[in-house]
Scaffold this motif. Structure first.
Motif, PDB file in Angstrom:
ATOM      1  N   SER A 121     -11.626   3.941   0.881  1.00  0.00           N
ATOM      2  CA  SER A 121     -12.365   2.889   0.175  1.00  0.00           C
ATOM      3  C   SER A 121     -11.615   1.564   0.227  1.00  0.00           C
ATOM      4  O   SER A 121     -12.222   0.504   0.423  1.00  0.00           O
ATOM      5  CB  SER A 121     -12.615   3.303  -1.276  1.00  0.00           C
ATOM      6  OG  SER A 121     -11.387   3.514  -1.963  1.00  0.00           O
ATOM      7  N   ILE A 122     -10.277   1.602   0.093  1.00  0.00           N
ATOM      8  CA  ILE A 122      -9.499   0.370   0.184  1.00  0.00           C
ATOM      9  C   ILE A 122      -9.571  -0.200   1.595  1.00  0.00           C
ATOM     10  O   ILE A 122      -9.725  -1.413   1.794  1.00  0.00           O
ATOM     11  CB  ILE A 122      -8.031   0.633  -0.212  1.00  0.00           C
ATOM     12  CG1 ILE A 122      -7.945   1.000  -1.695  1.00  0.00           C
ATOM     13  CG2 ILE A 122      -7.160  -0.592   0.066  1.00  0.00           C
ATOM     14  CD1 ILE A 122      -6.561   1.403  -2.151  1.00  0.00           C
ATOM     15  N   VAL A 135      -3.767   0.011   5.869  1.00  0.00           N
ATOM     16  CA  VAL A 135      -3.946   0.926   4.742  1.00  0.00           C
ATOM     17  C   VAL A 135      -3.671   2.370   5.148  1.00  0.00           C
ATOM     18  O   VAL A 135      -2.969   3.112   4.445  1.00  0.00           O
ATOM     19  CB  VAL A 135      -5.375   0.806   4.175  1.00  0.00           C
ATOM     20  CG1 VAL A 135      -5.559   1.762   2.996  1.00  0.00           C
ATOM     21  CG2 VAL A 135      -5.676  -0.622   3.764  1.00  0.00           C
ATOM     22  N   TYR A 152      -7.872 -10.574  -5.476  1.00  0.00           N
ATOM     23  CA  TYR A 152      -6.624 -10.023  -4.927  1.00  0.00           C
ATOM     24  C   TYR A 152      -5.476 -10.211  -5.912  1.00  0.00           C
ATOM     25  O   TYR A 152      -4.727  -9.277  -6.202  1.00  0.00           O
ATOM     26  CB  TYR A 152      -6.292 -10.702  -3.603  1.00  0.00           C
ATOM     27  CG  TYR A 152      -4.900 -10.405  -3.105  1.00  0.00           C
ATOM     28  CD1 TYR A 152      -4.593  -9.188  -2.510  1.00  0.00           C
ATOM     29  CD2 TYR A 152      -3.866 -11.341  -3.267  1.00  0.00           C
ATOM     30  CE1 TYR A 152      -3.310  -8.903  -2.074  1.00  0.00           C
ATOM     31  CE2 TYR A 152      -2.582 -11.060  -2.833  1.00  0.00           C
ATOM     32  CZ  TYR A 152      -2.310  -9.846  -2.238  1.00  0.00           C
ATOM     33  OH  TYR A 152      -1.043  -9.569  -1.814  1.00  0.00           O
ATOM     34  N   PHE A 172       0.830  -1.205   0.000  1.00  0.00           N
ATOM     35  CA  PHE A 172       0.000   0.000   0.000  1.00  0.00           C
ATOM     36  C   PHE A 172       0.866   1.258   0.000  1.00  0.00           C
ATOM     37  O   PHE A 172       0.493   2.276  -0.602  1.00  0.00           O
ATOM     38  CB  PHE A 172      -0.938  -0.001   1.207  1.00  0.00           C
ATOM     39  CG  PHE A 172      -2.028  -1.031   1.125  1.00  0.00           C
ATOM     40  CD1 PHE A 172      -2.863  -1.086   0.017  1.00  0.00           C
ATOM     41  CD2 PHE A 172      -2.218  -1.947   2.132  1.00  0.00           C
ATOM     42  CE1 PHE A 172      -3.872  -2.026  -0.079  1.00  0.00           C
ATOM     43  CE2 PHE A 172      -3.219  -2.899   2.056  1.00  0.00           C
ATOM     44  CZ  PHE A 172      -4.050  -2.940   0.945  1.00  0.00           C
TER      45      PHE A 172
END
Length: 541
Positions: A80-81, A136, A206, A54
């Motif tokens: 959002s992730i 994240v 993924y 990330f």
């Protein structure tokens, strides 16, 4: 009482990872220290992988988005992730904790309010969501600070509040979908289908996303200003969060808080009022009318092998965690078929590279075989029913062999198909194809026996859920690490000799010698089963 319930939940979660245990009646020493170190290393590795992934993604879009005047979209994408990761990570946990927990009736029989039981479980789910979110948010915030982009007091405060509230959104969705899964699977005989399909879909998504992440980042950087208006209209809550974080907009922060908190509050009130009915409802699948037929007599070991295979096929977590290497073998073959033209062009450009393709393919397949851990937890998952196996009129060595044989029967078809396909796609000679397949098949036998031997030495019977024995036991980690190291021992010297042009034997003969070595190691372990392993199994407790 609420604090006690939360403390109990967290203690159970921690105990599933760190609890000590005793391996047998003759060995009272706890072996939790090494297991804790292994688990810590594994968690740190996974955290570093996700943080790095990330971090690289946010590092590519941070400055361009700020330069284009759409800094809000940077934080919106991060949110959002994080929301998707939290949702995927907690949906089945929510289903088990809220709708399928085994201690529901016990807790309801105590002077404890149902709302307190529900709240304690939601707090645990919320803590898990904070962990997923951190994977994240931390790299996103770190990248922003490293690039020395402006940070206002209002913006920092809004960002902190927004990301503290954000996990309520995936928690609400997880609870709703968990209820739907519980309702769908309540009358299903094979309840694992939903779990397997969902998990495989997530894994496929993924790998697809990860393999195309560079292309997505390039599109975001190139078309960020064009995508921003569509993003704002499609998902306004994330736009509100982005504006609150980037510009310190209090009004947008309030809108985002309401968007997360109101649905969660409504869901909690509904679940609190109906929790007793949800927790005590008994749903059973339709009964199948028994039809008598001819009985078949089989050898004891055949029945034991069948039992092990049925256990593997009947547990979604067992299949997904212990059999992931089988799926990756097939994915590797598919990837090889897709990229075959470019790969063959590189191989044919140098005859030495082509000569090393066969051993390298064998090495990759063996490494994937080392990720197949079906036999590694096979003793531990007996749990409190261990005494049943120990009192059967069957020798302990036969029970251990049955566990290894079940691993071999399940894995070998995947291994053989993958080996043959790799040899054909790489245009290897018939003899080399035979050697690749032989080595992979023999190495599978070796890992099957290795898993049983390691689990016999490091069993774990104090689990609350079988998943603990399958995912978090020392035997599983040791089997994986030892198996991969065993592949590296013969192949690393070969690679070094190949690179320095000092090979004294052909690649086909070398693979044959490796197969003989792993076959001999498997034979030694089989002798161990007969000499002392069976007796050790009979005294486990």
């Amino acid at each position: 009482m609420f604090k006690a319930l939360v403390k109990t939940r967290m203690a159970a979660l921690w105990a599933s990872l760190t609890r000590t245990r005793r391996s047998s009646k003759n060995d009272g020493k706890a072996r939790s220290g090494l297991a804790k170190v292994g688990m810590a290393v594994l968690f740190i590795y996974l955290a570093v992988v996700f943080l790095g992934m990330f971090g690289a993604m946010f590092g590519a879009i941070c400055v361009p988005f700020y330069s284009m005047g759409i800094a809000w979209m940077y934080f919106a994408i991060a949110a959002s992730i994080a929301m998707v990761l939290c949702f995927i990570g907690s949906v089945f946990t929510a289903q088990n904790q809220l709708y399928g927990a085994k201690d529901n009736e016990l807790l309801l029989s105590m002077p404890v309010k149902p709302s307190a039981i529900l709240a304690s479980r939601m707090v645990m789910l919320l803590i898990l969501n904070y962990f997923y979110e951190a994977l994240v948010v931390l790299p996103a915030a770190g990248v922003w600070i490293i690039n020395r982009l402006p940070v206002s007091v209002a913006g920092a405060l809004c960002t902190l509040i927004a990301f503290l509230i954000l996990p309520l959104m995936p928690l609400t969705l997880s609870c709703l979908l968990g209820w739907a899964i519980a309702a769908i699977t309540a009358r299903m005989r094979n309840k694992n289908i939903i779990s397997i399909v969902f998990s495989l879909a997530f894994m496929g998504a993924y790998f697809y996303f990860y393999s195309n992440i560079q292309r997505y980042i390039e599109k975001l950087v190139a078309l960020g200003s064009d995508i921003a208006p569509a993003f704002e209209k499609a998902v306004p809550p994330f736009y509100w969060l982005g504006m609150a974080s980037a510009e310190g907009d209090i009004a947008k922060l309030i809108l985002f808080i309401l968007c997360c908190a109101v649905p969660f509050a409504l869901l909690y009130m509904v679940l609190a009022r109906s929790f007793i009915g949800i927790a005590t409802e008994k749903r059973t699948a339709a009964k199948i009318k028994y039809k008598g037929g001819q009985m078949h007599v089989r050898r004891p070991i055949a029945g034991l092998v069948d039992k092990e295979i049925r256990r593997f096929a009947g547990n979604a977590m067992y299949m997904l965690n212990a059999g992931i290497g089988l799926l990756m073998m097939l994915l590797a073959v598919v990837f090889l078929a897709i990229k075959r033209d470019g790969l063959m062009a590189a191989l044919l450009s140098d005859h030495r590279i082509m000569e090393g393709a066969g051993p390298f393919a064998a090495f990759i397949i063996c490494m994937l075989c080392g990720m197949v851990l079906i036999s590694a937890p096979s003793i531990s998952i007996e749990g409190k029913s261990l005494w049943i196996m120990q009192t059967l009129p069957v020798k302990g060595c036969s029970i251990l062999r049955a566990k290894a044989l079940a691993h071999i029967i399940i894995a070998e078809p995947f291994v053989i198909v993958s080996s043959v396909a790799a040899a054909i796609l790489l245009e290897q000679s018939f003899v080399m194809g035979i050697m690749i397949t032989l080595l992979a098949a023999v190495y599978t036998i070796f890992t099957a026996y290795l898993g049983v031997v390691v689990n016999l030495r490091f069993p774990r019977f104090d689990w609350i859920n079988e998943v603990t024995a399958i995912k978090s036991s020392m035997a599983v980690m040791l089997t994986m690490f030892i198996g991969m190291a065993a592949v590296a021992v013969p192949f690393v010297p070969y690679v070094i000799a190949f690179a320095n042009m000092k090979l004294f034997i052909g690649p086909e003969l070398y693979l044959l010698l490796c197969a003989v070595f792993f076959g001999a190691m498997a034979a030694i372990m089989d002798i161990y089963f007969k000499k002392s392993g069976g007796a050790r199994f009979e005294f486990l407790s």
